[in-house]
Design a protein around this motif. Sequence first.
Motif, PDB file in Angstrom:
ATOM      1  N   MET A   1       0.749  -1.147  -0.118  1.00  0.00           N
ATOM      2  CA  MET A   1      -0.011  -0.016  -0.096  1.00  0.00           C
ATOM      3  C   MET A   1       0.911   1.168  -0.190  1.00  0.00           C
ATOM      4  O   MET A   1       1.880   1.228   0.775  1.00  0.00           O
ATOM      5  N   ARG A   2       0.500   2.174  -0.592  1.00  0.00           N
ATOM      6  CA  ARG A   2       0.996   3.419  -0.688  1.00  0.00           C
ATOM      7  C   ARG A   2       0.796   4.112   0.524  1.00  0.00           C
ATOM      8  O   ARG A   2       0.318   3.902   1.636  1.00  0.00           O
ATOM      9  N   SER A   3       1.592   5.336   0.700  1.00  0.00           N
ATOM     10  CA  SER A   3       1.717   6.275   1.921  1.00  0.00           C
ATOM     11  C   SER A   3       1.041   7.705   1.655  1.00  0.00           C
ATOM     12  O   SER A   3       0.733   7.974   0.674  1.00  0.00           O
ATOM     13  N   LEU A   4       0.901   8.284   2.567  1.00  0.00           N
ATOM     14  CA  LEU A   4       0.510   9.809   2.616  1.00  0.00           C
ATOM     15  C   LEU A   4       1.979  10.590   2.343  1.00  0.00           C
ATOM     16  O   LEU A   4       2.950   9.915   2.850  1.00  0.00           O
ATOM     17  N   ILE A  19      -7.751   1.587   0.153  1.00  0.00           N
ATOM     18  CA  ILE A  19      -8.711   1.880  -1.246  1.00  0.00           C
ATOM     19  C   ILE A  19      -7.977   1.010  -2.566  1.00  0.00           C
ATOM     20  O   ILE A  19      -6.860   1.571  -2.602  1.00  0.00           O
ATOM     21  N   ASP A  20      -8.609   0.034  -2.921  1.00  0.00           N
ATOM     22  CA  ASP A  20      -7.644  -0.445  -4.142  1.00  0.00           C
ATOM     23  C   ASP A  20      -7.902   0.339  -5.386  1.00  0.00           C
ATOM     24  O   ASP A  20      -8.805   0.905  -5.327  1.00  0.00           O
ATOM     25  N   VAL A  21      -6.799   0.331  -6.000  1.00  0.00           N
ATOM     26  CA  VAL A  21      -6.828   1.095  -7.300  1.00  0.00           C
ATOM     27  C   VAL A  21      -6.803  -0.155  -8.324  1.00  0.00           C
ATOM     28  O   VAL A  21      -6.081  -0.840  -8.511  1.00  0.00           O
ATOM     29  N   THR A  29      -6.605  -5.324  -9.717  1.00  0.00           N
ATOM     30  CA  THR A  29      -6.112  -4.453  -8.879  1.00  0.00           C
ATOM     31  C   THR A  29      -4.674  -4.100  -8.988  1.00  0.00           C
ATOM     32  O   THR A  29      -4.025  -5.118  -9.038  1.00  0.00           O
ATOM     33  N   ILE A  30      -4.139  -3.019  -9.047  1.00  0.00           N
ATOM     34  CA  ILE A  30      -3.028  -2.783  -9.387  1.00  0.00           C
ATOM     35  C   ILE A  30      -2.242  -2.145  -8.335  1.00  0.00           C
ATOM     36  O   ILE A  30      -0.825  -2.187  -8.102  1.00  0.00           O
ATOM     37  N   ASP A  31      -2.716  -1.714  -6.937  1.00  0.00           N
ATOM     38  CA  ASP A  31      -2.095  -1.044  -5.918  1.00  0.00           C
ATOM     39  C   ASP A  31      -3.217  -0.756  -4.815  1.00  0.00           C
ATOM     40  O   ASP A  31      -4.543  -0.889  -5.454  1.00  0.00           O
ATOM     41  N   ASP A  88      -3.368   4.020 -15.176  1.00  0.00           N
ATOM     42  CA  ASP A  88      -4.131   4.430 -13.996  1.00  0.00           C
ATOM     43  C   ASP A  88      -5.697   4.619 -14.521  1.00  0.00           C
ATOM     44  O   ASP A  88      -6.737   4.577 -13.883  1.00  0.00           O
ATOM     45  N   MET A  89      -5.617   5.675 -15.708  1.00  0.00           N
ATOM     46  CA  MET A  89      -6.798   5.953 -16.324  1.00  0.00           C
ATOM     47  C   MET A  89      -7.361   5.277 -17.541  1.00  0.00           C
ATOM     48  O   MET A  89      -8.619   5.371 -17.637  1.00  0.00           O
ATOM     49  N   GLY A  90      -6.511   4.481 -17.822  1.00  0.00           N
ATOM     50  CA  GLY A  90      -6.858   3.610 -19.025  1.00  0.00           C
ATOM     51  C   GLY A  90      -6.988   4.412 -20.234  1.00  0.00           C
ATOM     52  O   GLY A  90      -7.413   4.183 -21.452  1.00  0.00           O
TER      53      GLY A  90
END
Length: 473
Positions: A1-4, A19-21, A29-31, A88-90
């Motif tokens: 998981m990413r951070s703040l 939150i899944d991306v 799910t990529i991240d 991320d956007m497609g």
Amino acid sequence: MRSLYLNGTWADSTAAESIDVINPATEETIDSVPAGGREDVDRAVAAAKAAFPAWSALTAAQRGAYLSRALEVFHNRSEEVASTLATDMGAPLKFAKQVQTGVPLLMFRTFLEVLEEVGERYFEGEQVGSSLVVREPFGVVGAITPWNYPLHQIVLKVIPALAAGNTVVLKPTEVAPFGGYLLAEILHEAGLPAGVFNMVSGTGPEVGEAIAAHPDIAMVSFTGSGRAGKRVSEVASETVKKVALELGGKSPNVILPEADIDQAVSRGVANVMHNTGQSCNALTRMIVPRSRYDEVVDKAVAAAEKHAPGDPFAEGTRMGPLISQPQLDRVRDYIATGVGEGARLVTGGAEPPEGSKSGYYVRPTVFADVSNDMRIAREEIFGPVLVLIPYDTEEEAVEIANDTAYGLAASVWAEDRERGLEVARKLRAGQVEVNGGDFNPRIPFGGYKQSGVGREWGVFGLDEFCELKGIQL
């Protein structure tokens, strides 16, 4: 998981949830990113508040030097940025390079050019009679940004806010959050002082509302839906802070009888299909002279069918998927609504594209025989759906164009520029192009009516993040 990103470092969220991306082209799910909370916003605001005195005390040139280093880092990482946003956007990779990455680069560079041009005198003030009028930063600015142009919208808020001497707390969209993470990395690599820029990921009802409500945030800049914008305004009103809103649109494309129909239709259709129709300023209502209506319908169908959806990384793909399953459901529901309202579906439809097995794909869709009171003509669909509305007189065309709750953008196609300008002046929209006028990053961008409050781009975007003070001498 990413951070703040808080106070110059990557930090864990106080909330345990994530939150899944999702990759919209594969549904994989990529991240994941933290589902931040109000305590995280408090930490971010405290860091920004502490950093404000030193940052705002720098000269415009000193702030510009930090941001110039960030622009250089951004430019050096542009290929990586484009690939990340395409995932991320497609967005098709070519579009991700030219628009999702290229336009934020252009806007970033333009803001720095504007800052250099206006110089310190812009902030020190101008003499008005016996008085001095000066510009000062607000303090801590909250920025809440959407998923359709995830990095572009961030740049439009963060860079002019910082250039004006504000410090920033950003909530990027949780749906396509990597634009925010990329900018945080870029600013960090450029050596921006700790606390000047902070980022908290999470949802609108949690993090977005905490930003809007926070008493130590002096201004909120929001881009997104009308519903969410109204909520931001409502929450922010409790602390009487400035609110800038860039919201939705249902923009008209008025084609006059003597216009170049080939150019008007091909450019107009492409405008709607770009970014899979997920643009607030998309020209989704094509207003067509009845004498040329059948010709326009045929040309619009042919043009739309060139935008067949496909793999964003495949050569030649012109249209990617929609951003998410809820957005796909929304667009399909509107297409079904259009059919139910009696509009004539001339290409596309609610069914999945042929051969589509995964991904949030929808077919480019055109409706003919639409009246301006239909829902598909009045409500923002935010997908690749174009409606064709006939008219008999120029007065009727202008009336149809202006008969909307929105006023973000518009277009006119005429036999010459002067004729187009004559009609453009009658349209109630914040930005109007005539005969496909050139893109200009220095003009004001923003809307009339329910399309928003305030302006972005160029010196107007810098002005948005400045308080005005009158000093009587």
